[in-house]
Design a protein around this motif. Structure first.
Motif, short mmCIF file in Angstrom:
data_model
loop_
_atom_site.label_atom_id
_atom_site.label_comp_id
_atom_site.label_asym_id
_atom_site.label_seq_id
_atom_site.Cartn_x
_atom_site.Cartn_y
_atom_site.Cartn_z
N LEU A 46 -1.68 8.06 4.00
CA LEU A 46 -2.23 8.02 2.65
C LEU A 46 -3.73 8.29 2.67
N TYR A 47 -4.45 7.63 3.55
CA TYR A 47 -5.89 7.80 3.67
C TYR A 47 -6.24 9.26 3.97
N GLU A 48 -5.56 9.84 4.95
CA GLU A 48 -5.84 11.22 5.34
C GLU A 48 -5.49 12.21 4.24
N ASP A 49 -4.38 11.97 3.54
CA ASP A 49 -4.01 12.88 2.45
C ASP A 49 -5.03 12.84 1.32
N ILE A 50 -5.57 11.67 1.04
CA ILE A 50 -6.59 11.58 -0.01
C ILE A 50 -7.86 12.32 0.44
N LEU A 51 -8.25 12.11 1.69
CA LEU A 51 -9.46 12.78 2.19
C LEU A 51 -9.30 14.29 2.26
N ASP A 52 -8.10 14.75 2.62
CA ASP A 52 -7.88 16.19 2.70
C ASP A 52 -7.97 16.86 1.33
N ARG A 53 -7.64 16.12 0.31
CA ARG A 53 -7.74 16.59 -1.07
C ARG A 53 -7.08 17.96 -1.28
N GLU A 88 8.21 -1.49 -0.64
CA GLU A 88 9.38 -2.11 -1.27
C GLU A 88 10.44 -2.45 -0.23
N GLN A 89 10.72 -1.51 0.65
CA GLN A 89 11.72 -1.73 1.69
C GLN A 89 11.27 -2.86 2.63
N HIS A 90 10.03 -2.82 3.05
CA HIS A 90 9.52 -3.83 3.97
C HIS A 90 9.52 -5.22 3.34
N PHE A 91 9.04 -5.30 2.11
CA PHE A 91 8.98 -6.60 1.45
C PHE A 91 10.39 -7.16 1.22
N GLN A 92 11.34 -6.30 0.91
CA GLN A 92 12.73 -6.76 0.76
C GLN A 92 13.25 -7.34 2.07
N THR A 93 12.93 -6.69 3.17
CA THR A 93 13.35 -7.19 4.48
C THR A 93 12.72 -8.55 4.76
N GLU A 94 11.42 -8.66 4.53
CA GLU A 94 10.72 -9.93 4.75
C GLU A 94 11.30 -11.03 3.87
N PHE A 149 1.41 0.76 9.15
CA PHE A 149 0.12 1.29 9.63
C PHE A 149 0.13 2.82 9.57
N THR A 150 1.21 3.41 10.02
CA THR A 150 1.33 4.87 10.00
C THR A 150 1.24 5.39 8.56
N ALA A 151 1.92 4.72 7.65
CA ALA A 151 1.89 5.14 6.24
C ALA A 151 0.49 5.00 5.65
N ALA A 152 -0.22 3.93 6.02
CA ALA A 152 -1.59 3.75 5.53
C ALA A 152 -2.50 4.87 6.02
N HIS A 153 -2.33 5.26 7.29
CA HIS A 153 -3.11 6.38 7.84
C HIS A 153 -2.80 7.66 7.06
N GLU A 202 2.54 12.19 -3.33
CA GLU A 202 3.67 12.05 -2.42
C GLU A 202 3.40 10.94 -1.40
N ALA A 203 2.19 10.89 -0.86
CA ALA A 203 1.85 9.85 0.11
C ALA A 203 1.87 8.47 -0.54
N MET A 204 1.40 8.37 -1.77
CA MET A 204 1.42 7.08 -2.47
C MET A 204 2.85 6.66 -2.78
N ALA A 205 3.69 7.60 -3.15
CA ALA A 205 5.09 7.28 -3.41
C ALA A 205 5.76 6.78 -2.13
N PHE A 206 5.44 7.43 -1.03
CA PHE A 206 5.98 7.00 0.26
C PHE A 206 5.52 5.57 0.57
N MET A 207 4.22 5.30 0.34
CA MET A 207 3.68 3.96 0.60
C MET A 207 4.40 2.92 -0.25
N ARG A 208 4.60 3.22 -1.52
CA ARG A 208 5.28 2.28 -2.42
C ARG A 208 6.72 2.04 -1.93
#
Length: 136
Positions: A30-37, A55-61, A24-28, A45-51
């Protein structure tokens, strides 16, 4: 609309719940970084962090589901792959068109809305499977 984390999204598996909160924090972010432009670099950088986070989360699941012999693992893997395809499309559009409100809205849909639906539906199913096995 950005949604904040709420305990209604808890599935009852501590490590995965913690990661969902981070998602959730990462989604926020990314959204804010895109809006800030502030330029493509912040958004990239935000999209790379999200990816990386996904990847880490899905591997855990996926490791958890394998460990507990979740019968719908293959379907869940397809859902995770679908998330990455949508993220790929978003990254491609960022490179071609740059940051915009439309891109921010799509990022929100792809990340946060997908995550909420995924937690409420799919993740809850493997949580119920795990808890049923733990009780047996």
């Amino acid at each position: 609309m950005l949604r904040d984390w709420s305990d209604i999204y808890l599935i009852g598996i501590a490590e995965i719940d913690r990661q969902h909160q981070g998602f959730f924090t990462a989604a926020h972010r990314l959204y804010e970084d895109i809006l800030d432009r502030d330029g493509k670099s912040a958004v990239v950088e935000a999209m790379a962090f999200m990816r990386e986070y996904a990847e880490q989360h899905f591997q855990t699941e996926e490791a958890f589901m394998r460990q507990h012999h979740y019968p719908s693992l293959q379907e869940h893997l397809r859902l995770h792959a679908g998330f990455f395809r949508r993220l790929d499309e978003l990254e491609n559009d960022l490179m071609i068109f740059g940051p915009s409100q439309a891109l921010a809205d799509r990022a929100l849909d792809i990340t946060q809305d997908w995550l909420i639906d995924h937690i409420a539906d799919e993740d809850m199913l493997y949580s119920l499977h795990f808890r049923a096995g733990a009780v047996s």
